[in-house]
Design a protein around this motif. Structure first.
Motif, PDB file in Angstrom:
ATOM      1  N   TRP A  70       0.836  -1.207   0.000  1.00 28.98           N
ATOM      2  CA  TRP A  70       0.000   0.000   0.000  1.00 28.98           C
ATOM      3  C   TRP A  70       0.870   1.255   0.000  1.00 28.98           C
ATOM      4  N   ALA A  71       1.874   1.285   0.880  1.00 28.09           N
ATOM      5  CA  ALA A  71       2.695   2.490   1.027  1.00 28.09           C
ATOM      6  C   ALA A  71       3.649   2.703  -0.144  1.00 28.09           C
ATOM      7  N   ILE A  72       4.213   1.615  -0.681  1.00 22.31           N
ATOM      8  CA  ILE A  72       5.265   1.752  -1.692  1.00 22.31           C
ATOM      9  C   ILE A  72       4.736   1.575  -3.107  1.00 22.31           C
ATOM     10  N   ALA A  73       3.870   0.579  -3.304  1.00 19.86           N
ATOM     11  CA  ALA A  73       3.370   0.297  -4.653  1.00 19.86           C
ATOM     12  C   ALA A  73       2.041   0.989  -4.940  1.00 19.86           C
ATOM     13  N   GLY A  74       1.447   1.626  -3.934  1.00 19.29           N
ATOM     14  CA  GLY A  74       0.203   2.360  -4.148  1.00 19.29           C
ATOM     15  C   GLY A  74      -1.028   1.501  -4.303  1.00 19.29           C
ATOM     16  N   GLU A  75      -0.995   0.238  -3.868  1.00 14.78           N
ATOM     17  CA  GLU A  75      -2.164  -0.643  -3.944  1.00 14.78           C
ATOM     18  C   GLU A  75      -3.012  -0.454  -2.685  1.00 14.78           C
ATOM     19  N   VAL A  76      -4.110   0.271  -2.822  1.00 10.94           N
ATOM     20  CA  VAL A  76      -4.955   0.585  -1.667  1.00 10.94           C
ATOM     21  C   VAL A  76      -5.771  -0.646  -1.283  1.00 10.94           C
ATOM     22  N   PRO A  77      -5.671  -1.119  -0.037  1.00 10.94           N
ATOM     23  CA  PRO A  77      -6.422  -2.313   0.371  1.00 10.94           C
ATOM     24  C   PRO A  77      -7.907  -2.020   0.512  1.00 10.94           C
ATOM     25  N   ARG A  78      -8.709  -3.061   0.405  1.00  9.62           N
ATOM     26  CA  ARG A  78     -10.146  -2.941   0.582  1.00  9.62           C
ATOM     27  C   ARG A  78     -10.467  -2.665   2.052  1.00  9.62           C
ATOM     28  N   PRO A  79     -11.671  -2.111   2.328  1.00 11.92           N
ATOM     29  CA  PRO A  79     -12.032  -1.811   3.726  1.00 11.92           C
ATOM     30  C   PRO A  79     -11.957  -3.016   4.647  1.00 11.92           C
ATOM     31  N   GLU A  80     -12.371  -4.206   4.151  1.00 14.62           N
ATOM     32  CA  GLU A  80     -12.330  -5.384   5.021  1.00 14.62           C
ATOM     33  C   GLU A  80     -10.897  -5.780   5.364  1.00 14.62           C
TER      34      GLU A  80
END
Length: 294
Positions: A249-259
């Motif tokens: 999430w922090a480095i590759a920009g892949e935002v995780p789902r809310p769950e």
């Protein structure tokens, strides 16, 4: 142990940089780099005669090495058959399997806080990926889940072997078992890794994985397993998945789902509360011992 799980969690970010190597080839080069690194680290750390002091004839050493090989290999093989979410959910069974096996083999009772943390962390791991699992009926997907089950099963056996060795007061050094696991994994997947397609850049990233994501954290985990209960080592190992998601999430920009965020909060909360209660218990016992001495 937390540092070890953080290093394990870097795999997702690093593999994003690999361009050509896929599947079994990534496992081959990663295990090979891990083995080469340990061939340097162990003599440098233990000094001259390090290899002569290894208990090569002890079955526990070879059993632990085989467990490491399964752990190194099963994860990557499972990913070639099914999705990441299904593999990770399957791996969440690790603490439960470890607790049961350690309780059965060593006879060591587990505190209630550990059982509660295992239950809550398991719910959190399932919640993290429930939205991504789907209701697939693909036979390959279910086969991937079965293969992925080899990771927590091998981990449960591995931590229990280490715990049993320490409980018996044996001076068995299981750190070389990590080297054995890397060699067995490398040789085991070699026939399926050719023809090699990795570029020089791929090899550099896979070498970094072998050293920083396998060799160093696995040695740390073995050292931690000497003093921590097997179930606690496995429970802390779940942080690998939380760290892996956070780093991507922090480095590759892949935002995780809310769950994923909510489930991750449950996992972290369970670990923190369990460790805090354990620390309080140890501190209380130390105070009682001190008072009795006085």
């Amino acid at each position: 142990m937390v540092l070890a799980t953080f290093l394990w969690g870097t795999a997702g970010v690093v593999t994003r940089q690999i361009e050509y190597a896929q599947g079994f080839e990534t496992t081959f080069w990663r295990s090979a780099a891990c083995a080469l690194a340990l061939l340097v680290i162990l003599p440098a750390w233990r000094g001259r005669g390090a290899w002569a002091r290894v208990a090569w004839g002890d079955r526990s050493l070879w059993l632990s090495g085989l467990c490491w090989a399964v752990m190194f290999t099963a994860y990557m093989v499972a990913l070639t058959l099914t999705g990441v979410a299904r593999v990770l959910v399957t791996m969440a069974f690790g603490p439960f399997l470890t607790a049961l096996l350690a309780r059965w083999v060593t006879g060591r009772p587990l505190p209630g806080r550990t059982w509660a943390a295992i239950a809550v962390a398991g719910v959190g791991m399932a919640w993290m990926f429930v939205g991504q699992i789907g209701q697939t009926t693909d036979a390959r997907a279910w086969l991937g889940s079965i293969v992925a089950l080899g990771v927590p099963v091998a981990a449960a056996i591995n931590w229990t072997v280490t715990q049993r060795s320490q409980a018996r007061g044996a001076a068995l050094d299981l750190v070389p078992a990590v080297l054995l696991g890397a060699v067995i994994s490398c040789l085991g997947v070699a026939p399926w890794a050719v023809p090699f397609a990795a570029s020089a850049g791929d090899l550099a990233w896979l070498a970094a994985l072998g050293v920083g994501q396998l060799a160093i954290p696995c040695v740390l985990a073995v050292l931690c397993a000497r003093v921590l209960p097997a179930a606690e080592v496995s429970l802390l190992g779940l942080l690998e998945i939380v760290f892996g998601i956070a780093l991507v999430w922090a480095i590759a920009g892949e935002v995780p789902r809310p769950e994923v965020l909510r489930g991750g909060a449950l996992v972290l909360g369970a670990l923190l509360v369990s460790e805090w209660l354990g620390w309080r218990g140890r501190a209380a016992r130390a105070r009682r011992v001190g008072q009795s001495v006085l």
